[in-house]
Design an enzyme around this catalytic site. Structure first.
Site, PDB file in Angstrom:
ATOM      1  N   THR A 190      85.385  31.751  45.600  1.00 58.14           N
ATOM      2  CA  THR A 190      86.137  32.609  46.524  1.00 58.14           C
ATOM      3  C   THR A 190      85.409  33.936  46.660  1.00 58.14           C
ATOM      4  O   THR A 190      84.945  34.478  45.667  1.00 58.14           O
ATOM      5  CB  THR A 190      87.534  32.903  45.924  1.00 58.14           C
ATOM      6  OG1 THR A 190      88.337  31.761  46.092  1.00 58.14           O
ATOM      7  CG2 THR A 190      88.214  34.094  46.591  1.00 58.14           C
ATOM      8  N   ARG A 218     101.020  25.766  48.779  1.00 58.47           N
ATOM      9  CA  ARG A 218     100.699  26.812  47.795  1.00 58.47           C
ATOM     10  C   ARG A 218      99.872  27.944  48.434  1.00 58.47           C
ATOM     11  O   ARG A 218      98.944  27.717  49.195  1.00 58.47           O
ATOM     12  CB  ARG A 218      99.912  26.178  46.649  1.00 58.47           C
ATOM     13  CG  ARG A 218      99.553  27.133  45.511  1.00 58.47           C
ATOM     14  CD  ARG A 218      98.138  27.637  45.620  1.00 58.47           C
ATOM     15  NE  ARG A 218      97.739  28.440  44.464  1.00 58.47           N
ATOM     16  CZ  ARG A 218      96.635  29.158  44.407  1.00 58.47           C
ATOM     17  NH1 ARG A 218      95.804  29.174  45.416  1.00 58.47           N
ATOM     18  NH2 ARG A 218      96.345  29.865  43.333  1.00 58.47           N
TER      19      ARG A 218
HETATM   20  C1  SD4 Z   1      93.417  31.476  44.546  1.00 60.46           C
HETATM   21  N1  SD4 Z   1      92.204  33.389  43.748  1.00 60.46           N
HETATM   22  O1  SD4 Z   1      93.710  30.835  45.544  1.00 60.46           O
HETATM   23  C2  SD4 Z   1      92.070  32.184  44.530  1.00 60.46           C
HETATM   24  C3  SD4 Z   1      91.053  31.239  44.014  1.00 60.46           C
HETATM   25  C4  SD4 Z   1      89.779  31.870  43.587  1.00 60.46           C
HETATM   26  O2  SD4 Z   1      87.661  31.687  42.757  1.00 60.46           O
HETATM   27  O3  SD4 Z   1      89.579  33.040  43.612  1.00 60.46           O
HETATM   28  N2  SD4 Z   1      88.836  31.161  43.124  1.00 60.46           N
HETATM   29  O4  SD4 Z   1      94.131  31.533  43.557  1.00 60.46           O
END
Ligand code: SD4
Length: 331
Positions: A190, A218
């Site tokens: 991400t 979600r």
């Molecule tokens: C989430 N914070 O959807 C994001 C996922 C993420 O590296 O950052 N992954 O919870």
């Protein structure tokens, strides 16, 4: 002149002074804070390896005297449109049902912010988030409403599930009995970014396809102002990656900005936020979280719960990947 007001630019235009932006821990008295402005201070940081490419594009914007919010949008668009990146935009891994649903938010130096969550079929959610910020009285649009808004704003309907993401999802369904994979350095990147422009203004943003194979519906921390990102231009900015549920519970990015306001360095503030997550969750197995932060002076910091988190840094001199400090070894 009002308290906390931006007071003046120096005659050389290289420093600015604010009152009460970052008080030192023990002083009640308002000390003026001098912070740098000007081309030599422009910089960008962003999470994970993919940040290197995104930073380059963001930095180009800043180098051409562009504003931080443009740098954030253009930089994050790079990762969103990268077919190989399985955590962001097109090519992102889907939810348990095979739907790619995207979360993103953006925030500028004047507390303007925009966000989209559970957005399907649009390649660049950060740009939709910016439109929410600029063209509506709202902060957040979600699901079908966010999609309809994007189409109305001339974004193209796209299939976001690539053949390779589809294959990975099918394999997961067959082999893992619907058990969610961990969010760690092997399967996640991400992107969350902070930029500082020549006027000394900060902006931040975050964009993701979220936790791979999550339950349908979600939403993580990434579109939530205060969790995925936060920014007070008189103090600094912070943003997050990792397990969104844990980040939301402590309002992670907001917590870091408040810690910086009260005198913590970006590094200390990120570490304290991670400690809060550590102390507020009984089961730390697979609970990776990472924060990056930048204060008004352009000082940076980061911290993660487990090893393996890194972030990309770019200024006029260098572009590099920095290994974050952490608490626990990933085994
Ligand atoms: C989430 N914070 O959807 C994001 C996922 C993420 O590296 O950052 N992954 O919870």
């Amino acid at each position: 002149m009002k308290r906390r007001d931006f007071v003046k630019l120096s005659s050389l235009g290289t420093t600015a002074i604010i009152l009460d932006g970052c008080k030192t821990k023990d002083s009640a008295e308002k000390k003026p804070i001098v912070y740098p402005v000007g081309m030599k201070n422009i910089k960008v940081i962003s999470t994970w390896n993919a940040g290197l490419q995104a930073n380059k594009v963001a930095f180009e914007v800043l180098k051409n005297k562009g504003v931080a919010i443009d740098a954030i949008e253009k930089g994050l668009n790079v990762t969103e449109s990268d077919l190989e990146n399985t955590s962001v935009g097109i090519g992102g891994l889907p939810d348990a049902n095979g739907d790619v649903t995207l979360d993103a938010c953006i925030m500028d130096h004047e507390f303007n912010c925009g966000s989209v969550s559970y957005l399907k079929n649009i390649e660049n959610p950060i740009s939709v988030a910016r439109k929410v910020m600029e063209d509506t009285p709202h902060v957040m649009l979600s699901g079908k409403g966010a999609y309809d808004f994007a189409i109305q704003k001339d974004f193209e309907h796209q299939e976001l599930l690539t053949e390779s993401s589809k294959k990975m999802w099918k394999e997961w369904k067959l082999e893992n009995n619907n058990v969610l994979p961990a969010i760690n350095h092997e399967n996640h990147d991400t992107i969350a970014m902070i930029a500082l422009d020549e006027k000394g203004n900060l902006s931040t943003g975050c964009t993701t396809s979220g936790w791979a194979y999550k339950l349908g519906g979600r939403v993580g921390d990434s579109p939530i102002i205060g969790a995925g990102v936060y920014l007070d231009n008189q103090v600094g900015a912070a943003c997050a990656t990792g397990m969104g549920e844990a980040i939301i519970k402590i309002c992670g990015s907001h917590a870091i900005v408040e810690l910086m306001r009260n005198g913590s360095s970006p590094q200390e503030a990120c570490k304290i936020a991670v400690q809060r997550i550590k102390n507020s969750n009984k089961d730390l197995k697979d609970l990776q979280v990472g924060f990056i932060a930048m204060n008004k002076n352009g000082e940076i910091g980061s911290y993660s719960l487990y090893s393996g988190f890194n972030y990309a840094y770019q200024d006029a001199q260098e572009s590099k990947l920095i290994d974050s400090k952490f608490d626990l070894e990933w085994d």
